[in-house]
Motif scaffolding. Structure first.
Motif, PDB file in Angstrom:
ATOM      1  N   SER A  34      28.257 162.877  -7.843  1.00 39.99           N
ATOM      2  CA  SER A  34      27.265 163.947  -7.656  1.00 39.99           C
ATOM      3  C   SER A  34      27.614 165.154  -8.516  1.00 39.99           C
ATOM      4  CB  SER A  34      27.169 164.354  -6.186  1.00 39.99           C
ATOM      5  OG  SER A  34      28.442 164.566  -5.638  1.00 39.99           O
ATOM      6  N   ARG A  37      26.050 164.941 -11.749  1.00 40.99           N
ATOM      7  CA  ARG A  37      24.589 165.160 -11.666  1.00 40.99           C
ATOM      8  C   ARG A  37      24.259 166.648 -11.513  1.00 40.99           C
ATOM      9  NH1 ARG A  37      25.036 160.316  -8.874  1.00 40.99           N
ATOM     10  NH2 ARG A  37      25.046 161.297  -6.827  1.00 40.99           N
ATOM     11  N   ASP A  74      28.312 157.394  -1.383  1.00 45.49           N
ATOM     12  CA  ASP A  74      28.157 158.721  -0.786  1.00 45.49           C
ATOM     13  C   ASP A  74      28.813 158.741   0.602  1.00 45.49           C
ATOM     14  OD1 ASP A  74      27.283 161.077   0.328  1.00 45.49           O
ATOM     15  OD2 ASP A  74      25.160 160.758  -0.145  1.00 45.49           O
ATOM     16  N   ASN A 118      26.075 167.609   3.207  1.00 42.46           N
ATOM     17  CA  ASN A 118      27.011 166.817   2.407  1.00 42.46           C
ATOM     18  C   ASN A 118      28.447 167.005   2.911  1.00 42.46           C
ATOM     19  OD1 ASN A 118      27.489 165.216  -0.166  1.00 42.46           O
ATOM     20  ND2 ASN A 118      28.793 166.989  -0.568  1.00 42.46           N
TER      21      ASN A 118
END
Ligand SMILES: NC(=O)c1ccc[n+]([C@@H]2O[C@H](COP(=O)([O-])OP(=O)(O)OC[C@H]3O[C@@H](n4cnc5c(N)ncnc54)[C@H](O)[C@@H]3O)[C@@H](O)[C@H]2O)c1
Length: 387
Positions: A34, A37, A74, A118
């Motif tokens: 992530s 990204r 994830d 998260n």
């Protein structure tokens, strides 16, 4: 030991995974990329050219003959988190895998919600997975010194003994976090402490200071192993940003008066602290807190240090003060305890002109990768956006 490094593709996690591998531990890196990204989302990139995780691992194997396993997924996703812990059954789980930028968490509602989901859900998933399938596993969790804020008394390591109306108790040190990101770390600390007390898990919360420098011995040993160098206004820390600004011929921009004082630590000491924590686990049921920093600096002191070293390299940066986009004290008392890792044997590398020169030279070598439009503060703490 079997050590799971969650967030092992990131700035702290990658050098830690290599360092633990050299010490002979069996390492599994878990990451969902992530961080890479978020660079794309923000139109920035690491100042150093970083390789993909597969290439990094393959080169490590070629150079050392050591195998590092990987699992891509994830940790905030329930099945993945459980399966990765159940499959590897780690002796220690080092948890770096969170969204770690305060400005990112303050962009708008959706970034604040994402950061807290998260971080808090990822940690909860790991706690439940450890609790069910690997209760002897030592959770080594990265917190931040920013959880404490800037109280007008000394900051202790996790706990403070208080006398109140004739009675005395040792209680968690009060927290005054300065962003939705820092709040997520406070929520994590509470959840982990509760899991230790209730299920008998063992955990170390490492309240880490701002990490500076880029390479460790391992990451510097080959260009494919190079670590990331974040300098932009969202993910870059002040020292890195100042170096990139000076290298690019721009002004060094200090937010507000610059008296904001924080704890700092060299990345070479971060990896050693993780090893020290892993080698010296707490007792079952113990929630242990170490303040993981080695020295204190104010933002203005850092800016002046960068300015001085930059001038010795024939750069001519001006130092300017910007209106502070953050809500924080700009002059304040700051004195935090940090003896527990030293007691375990940490020998700090302290910030000096040589390290700043190396950061500046790296920025100058990679000048074509600098995106100067990302220097300016883009997030205003005072203006909530329902985005
Ligand atoms: N860098 C610092 O100065 C600093 C200071 C204090 C504390 N910390 C803490 O240390 C930890 C590591 O920081 P860093 O600078 O290496 O950050 P980083 O962003 O470079 O690395 C974090 C890694 O975790 C991964 N990740 C994030 N969420 C994930 C998820 N849900 N599932 C799987 N992987 C996920 C990212 O892809 C990234 O590779 C963070 O928890 C941070 O809060 C860092």
């Amino acid at each position: 030991m079997r050590i799971l490094v969650a967030g092992g593709d990131g700035f702290c996690g990658w050098p830690t995974a290599l360092y633990l591998s050299v010490q002979g531990h069996e390492v599994l890196i878990v990451d969902n990329f992530s961080r890479r990204r978020w660079d794309e989302e923000l139109g920035t990139e690491s100042l150093t050219r970083i390789s993909g995780l597969d290439a990094r691992i393959a080169r490590w194997r070629e150079l050392t003959g050591r195998e590092i396993k990987t699992a891509v997924g994830d940790l905030a996703e329930e099945r993945f988190a459980y399966e990765v812990v159940a499959g590897f059954r780690p002796d220690a789980l080092v948890h770096f895998a969170e969204q770690r930028s305060a400005p990112y968490s303050m962009i708008d509602r959706s970034h604040a919600v994402f950061t807290q989901v998260n971080n808090v859900v990822g940690t909860l998933n790991l706690l439940f997975a450890i609790g069910e399938v690997s209760p002897d596993c030592h959770l080594i969790k990265l917190g931040t010194m920013g959880e404490y804020g800037t109280p007008n008394i000394d900051i202790e390591e996790g706990y403070i003994t208080i006398e109140h109306k004739g009675r005395t108790d040792t209680l968690p040190y009060p927290k005054q976090p300065g962003s939705f990101y820092h709040l997520s770390k406070v929520h994590d600390s509470h959840n982990i402490m509760f899991a230790c007390r209730t299920w008998g898990l063992k955990a170390t919360d490492l309240n880490q200071g701002v990490v500076y420098n880029v390479e460790t011995g391992e990451t510097a040993s080959d260009p494919v192993l190079t670590n990331r160098y974040d300098y932009d206004g969202i993910f870059g820390t002040a020292l890195n940003r100042f170096c990139a600004q000076a290298a690019n011929g721009d002004q060094i921009t200090v937010y507000g008066q610059g008296g904001q004082t924080r704890g700092f630590i060299d990345i070479r000491d971060t990896v050693r602290c993780i090893e020290l924590a892993a080698n010296n686990p707490p007792e079952p049921g113990e929630f242990r807190v170490f303040n993981q920093f080695t020295e204190q600096w104010s933002v203005l002191q850092l800016a002046r240090l960068v300015e001085k070293v930059a001038r010795s390299l024939d750069l001519e940066p001006d130092l300017v003060h910007l209106a502070n986009p953050r809500v924080e004290k700009e002059t304040h008392y700051y004195n935090a305890a940090n003896t527990r890792l030293m007691d375990l044997g940490l020998k700090p590398h302290l910030l000096d002109e040589e390290t700043v020169e190396r950061l500046l030279l790296t920025a100058m070598e990679n000048r074509d990768r600098i995106h100067p439009e990302t220097f300016a503060p883009q997030v205003d703490w005072r203006r909530p956006h329902y985005g």
